[in-house]
Scaffold this motif. Sequence first.
Motif, PDB file in Angstrom:
ATOM      1  N   ALA A  47       0.823  -1.203   0.000  1.00  0.00           N
ATOM      2  CA  ALA A  47       0.000   0.000   0.000  1.00  0.00           C
ATOM      3  C   ALA A  47       0.863   1.262   0.000  1.00  0.00           C
ATOM      4  O   ALA A  47       0.547   2.247  -0.681  1.00  0.00           O
ATOM      5  CB  ALA A  47      -0.937  -0.012   1.210  1.00  0.00           C
ATOM      6  N   GLN A  48       1.961   1.219   0.752  1.00  0.00           N
ATOM      7  CA  GLN A  48       2.852   2.383   0.772  1.00  0.00           C
ATOM      8  C   GLN A  48       3.503   2.609  -0.584  1.00  0.00           C
ATOM      9  O   GLN A  48       3.628   3.745  -1.048  1.00  0.00           O
ATOM     10  CB  GLN A  48       3.916   2.187   1.843  1.00  0.00           C
ATOM     11  N   ILE A  49       3.927   1.497  -1.244  1.00  0.00           N
ATOM     12  CA  ILE A  49       4.551   1.648  -2.554  1.00  0.00           C
ATOM     13  C   ILE A  49       3.540   2.170  -3.572  1.00  0.00           C
ATOM     14  O   ILE A  49       3.845   3.046  -4.399  1.00  0.00           O
ATOM     15  CB  ILE A  49       5.147   0.303  -3.009  1.00  0.00           C
ATOM     16  N   GLU A  50       2.318   1.637  -3.520  1.00  0.00           N
ATOM     17  CA  GLU A  50       1.289   2.119  -4.441  1.00  0.00           C
ATOM     18  C   GLU A  50       0.964   3.597  -4.191  1.00  0.00           C
ATOM     19  O   GLU A  50       0.759   4.368  -5.137  1.00  0.00           O
ATOM     20  CB  GLU A  50       0.032   1.264  -4.292  1.00  0.00           C
ATOM     21  N   LYS A  51       0.943   3.973  -2.920  1.00  0.00           N
ATOM     22  CA  LYS A  51       0.682   5.373  -2.609  1.00  0.00           C
ATOM     23  C   LYS A  51       1.813   6.261  -3.120  1.00  0.00           C
ATOM     24  O   LYS A  51       1.571   7.354  -3.668  1.00  0.00           O
ATOM     25  CB  LYS A  51       0.519   5.531  -1.099  1.00  0.00           C
ATOM     26  N   ARG A  52       3.052   5.768  -2.964  1.00  0.00           N
ATOM     27  CA  ARG A  52       4.188   6.551  -3.454  1.00  0.00           C
ATOM     28  C   ARG A  52       4.144   6.688  -4.965  1.00  0.00           C
ATOM     29  O   ARG A  52       4.405   7.772  -5.519  1.00  0.00           O
ATOM     30  CB  ARG A  52       5.492   5.887  -3.016  1.00  0.00           C
ATOM     31  N   ALA A  53       3.794   5.555  -5.660  1.00  0.00           N
ATOM     32  CA  ALA A  53       3.701   5.617  -7.119  1.00  0.00           C
ATOM     33  C   ALA A  53       2.589   6.561  -7.561  1.00  0.00           C
ATOM     34  O   ALA A  53       2.725   7.293  -8.549  1.00  0.00           O
ATOM     35  CB  ALA A  53       3.469   4.213  -7.682  1.00  0.00           C
ATOM     36  N   THR A  54       1.470   6.541  -6.823  1.00  0.00           N
ATOM     37  CA  THR A  54       0.356   7.434  -7.166  1.00  0.00           C
ATOM     38  C   THR A  54       0.750   8.899  -6.995  1.00  0.00           C
ATOM     39  O   THR A  54       0.435   9.752  -7.832  1.00  0.00           O
ATOM     40  CB  THR A  54      -0.861   7.110  -6.290  1.00  0.00           C
ATOM     41  N   VAL A  55       1.481   9.174  -5.896  1.00  0.00           N
ATOM     42  CA  VAL A  55       1.917  10.548  -5.661  1.00  0.00           C
ATOM     43  C   VAL A  55       2.882  11.005  -6.744  1.00  0.00           C
ATOM     44  O   VAL A  55       2.779  12.106  -7.296  1.00  0.00           O
ATOM     45  CB  VAL A  55       2.546  10.664  -4.267  1.00  0.00           C
ATOM     46  N   LEU A  56       3.863  10.105  -7.073  1.00  0.00           N
ATOM     47  CA  LEU A  56       4.836  10.469  -8.100  1.00  0.00           C
ATOM     48  C   LEU A  56       4.175  10.639  -9.462  1.00  0.00           C
ATOM     49  O   LEU A  56       4.536  11.525 -10.245  1.00  0.00           O
ATOM     50  CB  LEU A  56       5.936   9.414  -8.172  1.00  0.00           C
ATOM     51  N   SER A  57       3.196   9.772  -9.755  1.00  0.00           N
ATOM     52  CA  SER A  57       2.488   9.906 -11.023  1.00  0.00           C
ATOM     53  C   SER A  57       1.706  11.216 -11.077  1.00  0.00           C
ATOM     54  O   SER A  57       1.678  11.901 -12.111  1.00  0.00           O
ATOM     55  CB  SER A  57       1.539   8.713 -11.206  1.00  0.00           C
ATOM     56  N   GLY A  58       1.083  11.563  -9.942  1.00  0.00           N
ATOM     57  CA  GLY A  58       0.370  12.837  -9.898  1.00  0.00           C
ATOM     58  C   GLY A  58       1.300  14.018 -10.039  1.00  0.00           C
ATOM     59  O   GLY A  58       0.982  14.998 -10.736  1.00  0.00           O
ATOM     60  N   VAL A  59       2.460  13.937  -9.390  1.00  0.00           N
ATOM     61  CA  VAL A  59       3.427  15.032  -9.495  1.00  0.00           C
ATOM     62  C   VAL A  59       3.925  15.167 -10.923  1.00  0.00           C
ATOM     63  O   VAL A  59       4.058  16.276 -11.468  1.00  0.00           O
ATOM     64  CB  VAL A  59       4.587  14.797  -8.519  1.00  0.00           C
ATOM     65  N   SER A  60       4.219  14.001 -11.559  1.00  0.00           N
ATOM     66  CA  SER A  60       4.700  14.042 -12.940  1.00  0.00           C
ATOM     67  C   SER A  60       3.644  14.639 -13.867  1.00  0.00           C
ATOM     68  O   SER A  60       3.946  15.436 -14.759  1.00  0.00           O
ATOM     69  CB  SER A  60       5.060  12.628 -13.393  1.00  0.00           C
ATOM     70  N   HIS A  61       2.375  14.270 -13.603  1.00  0.00           N
ATOM     71  CA  HIS A  61       1.301  14.824 -14.442  1.00  0.00           C
ATOM     72  C   HIS A  61       1.106  16.312 -14.185  1.00  0.00           C
ATOM     73  O   HIS A  61       0.904  17.108 -15.117  1.00  0.00           O
ATOM     74  CB  HIS A  61       0.001  14.055 -14.166  1.00  0.00           C
ATOM     75  N   ASP A  62       1.165  16.682 -12.918  1.00  0.00           N
ATOM     76  CA  ASP A  62       0.947  18.090 -12.583  1.00  0.00           C
ATOM     77  C   ASP A  62       2.078  18.975 -13.077  1.00  0.00           C
ATOM     78  O   ASP A  62       1.859  20.160 -13.406  1.00  0.00           O
ATOM     79  CB  ASP A  62       0.787  18.258 -11.077  1.00  0.00           C
ATOM     80  N   LEU A  63       3.303  18.415 -13.118  1.00  0.00           N
ATOM     81  CA  LEU A  63       4.428  19.215 -13.592  1.00  0.00           C
ATOM     82  C   LEU A  63       4.436  19.354 -15.107  1.00  0.00           C
ATOM     83  O   LEU A  63       5.223  20.139 -15.644  1.00  0.00           O
ATOM     84  CB  LEU A  63       5.752  18.584 -13.131  1.00  0.00           C
ATOM     85  N   GLY A  64       3.592  18.552 -15.765  1.00  0.00           N
ATOM     86  CA  GLY A  64       3.578  18.646 -17.229  1.00  0.00           C
ATOM     87  C   GLY A  64       3.127  20.006 -17.712  1.00  0.00           C
ATOM     88  O   GLY A  64       3.714  20.589 -18.647  1.00  0.00           O
ATOM     89  N   THR A  65       2.081  20.556 -17.090  1.00  0.00           N
ATOM     90  CA  THR A  65       1.554  21.854 -17.524  1.00  0.00           C
ATOM     91  C   THR A  65       2.538  22.992 -17.280  1.00  0.00           C
ATOM     92  O   THR A  65       2.839  23.767 -18.208  1.00  0.00           O
ATOM     93  CB  THR A  65       0.218  22.126 -16.824  1.00  0.00           C
TER      94      THR A  65
END
Length: 491
Positions: free
Chosen positions: A261-279
Amino acid sequence: MRRGWTLKTQARLWILAGFAIGLGAAVLWLQSTRAWEQYLQRSQMAGVLLYQSLQSTAPLPEGLAVLANPQPSSGQEGEAAPHKRPVVQGGGIVTEISIQAGSEQGSNRGPNQGPGLGTVLRLMIVSDRLRYAVADLVTAPQQTAAQQLGAVTQLLARHCSDPEVFAQYGDRGWVRIEGTQYWGCQAAPTDLRLLAAVLAAVGLAIVLSQSAETSASFGVFARLLRQPRVLGGPDSYASPGPAELQEVVSAVNDHLAGARAQIEKRATVLSGVSHDLGTPATRLRLRAALIQDPSLRHKLEADIDGMTGMIESVLTYTRSELSLEVPRQISLTALVEALVADYQDLDRPVSYQRREPEVVQGGQSLFSARAGQGALPDARRVLVTARPILLQRALTNLVDNALKYGRRAVVRLEADSQRALITVEDEGSELTVADIEEVLAPFQRGANSSAIDGFGLGLTIVATVAEQHGGALRFEQGRQGLRAQLEIPRH
């Protein structure tokens, strides 16, 4: 999860079972021993009473009889019929014993009347199985003749042979002694001591096997935990055993679930950060394009690319830890050949070194004295169960590292029935095996990598992918440069 019995309950049950089995075996042993002691004492007393009857015509106990000798031996016409020796028929084994009244020896051979001694009792014991070891009889110094005869009848009772017993007391004639009720095979009690020993051994074996099985269940679970989490491995563990082991298994499963669960949460956060930094990264690129100074614009664009590339690398490493890709059977040969072909299409110095064909030695023919040879075709494919996207990313990282630090990359594929080995060798770099092993940690780069693009996660991803497939990543010094070896089991 189904709960089993606790170790405390199991221990109590098996202790009680072992005690019951041991008590039963002890009772059988004692009863059998007591029955045999009574049987031997009875046969010994019969011998004592028999001697008294032969000596003074006293009444015999029930089951014991003195019969006249019906068949005297031939060749003794000068003797009266009662004094002739009994006939031994059928090749029986004869044991002769002499017991003399007043003698201090238990066994004595001599005349019917010794000087200064009592009357001699001569015995002939005929058996078709054995010769009785009368010399081994233990006699006391003051033992009477009746007691000596009791020791002989007790010896007869110890062995199951149904002997014929003949006796001559003094100058009297030979008589036949019938006493099968005292020393015959049918009179002997059933010996249960062997059964008691077997019962005790079986009970001990059952208790030991159950205790070994209980301890083995903990050992099996420990070995499961030590094994790497390879392809197709379980998301949770299950192991039969006592309730204490089930509690440990449940705790481990909860811990693994929390870690995932911690790894999935970390991946979700990193994926969100990567998506948010795209703009904002896109806006920065547009604004950087308005900068008139080419040098400053290039530096700013390089910083933007480095920032977004680092986030993508971290996200790739995290996804490789999650193992979201479903494993399937693939042709490792086709994967490697396609990867090398892609680099060659881009005019990169990457080559694929094929395996040498295996030569098979043939036999001699009728028309030639020389043995023939043949090469097996190289069309065989190396099939493995793997995650193709992750495995392709790992091989790409190995080839990229070889090109960055060693200018060229030579790829080889070897396989046997147990494993497949992919080797990527460069043309020569300044890094040694010790140096390359140090950069396996995340964000660690080589000493000569200051002018080379990268974020220090390439080999870390390769090592993670190798562990997920149950293999390993190793490095060794090759003929020209550094050689990376990715080993994958074929299961």
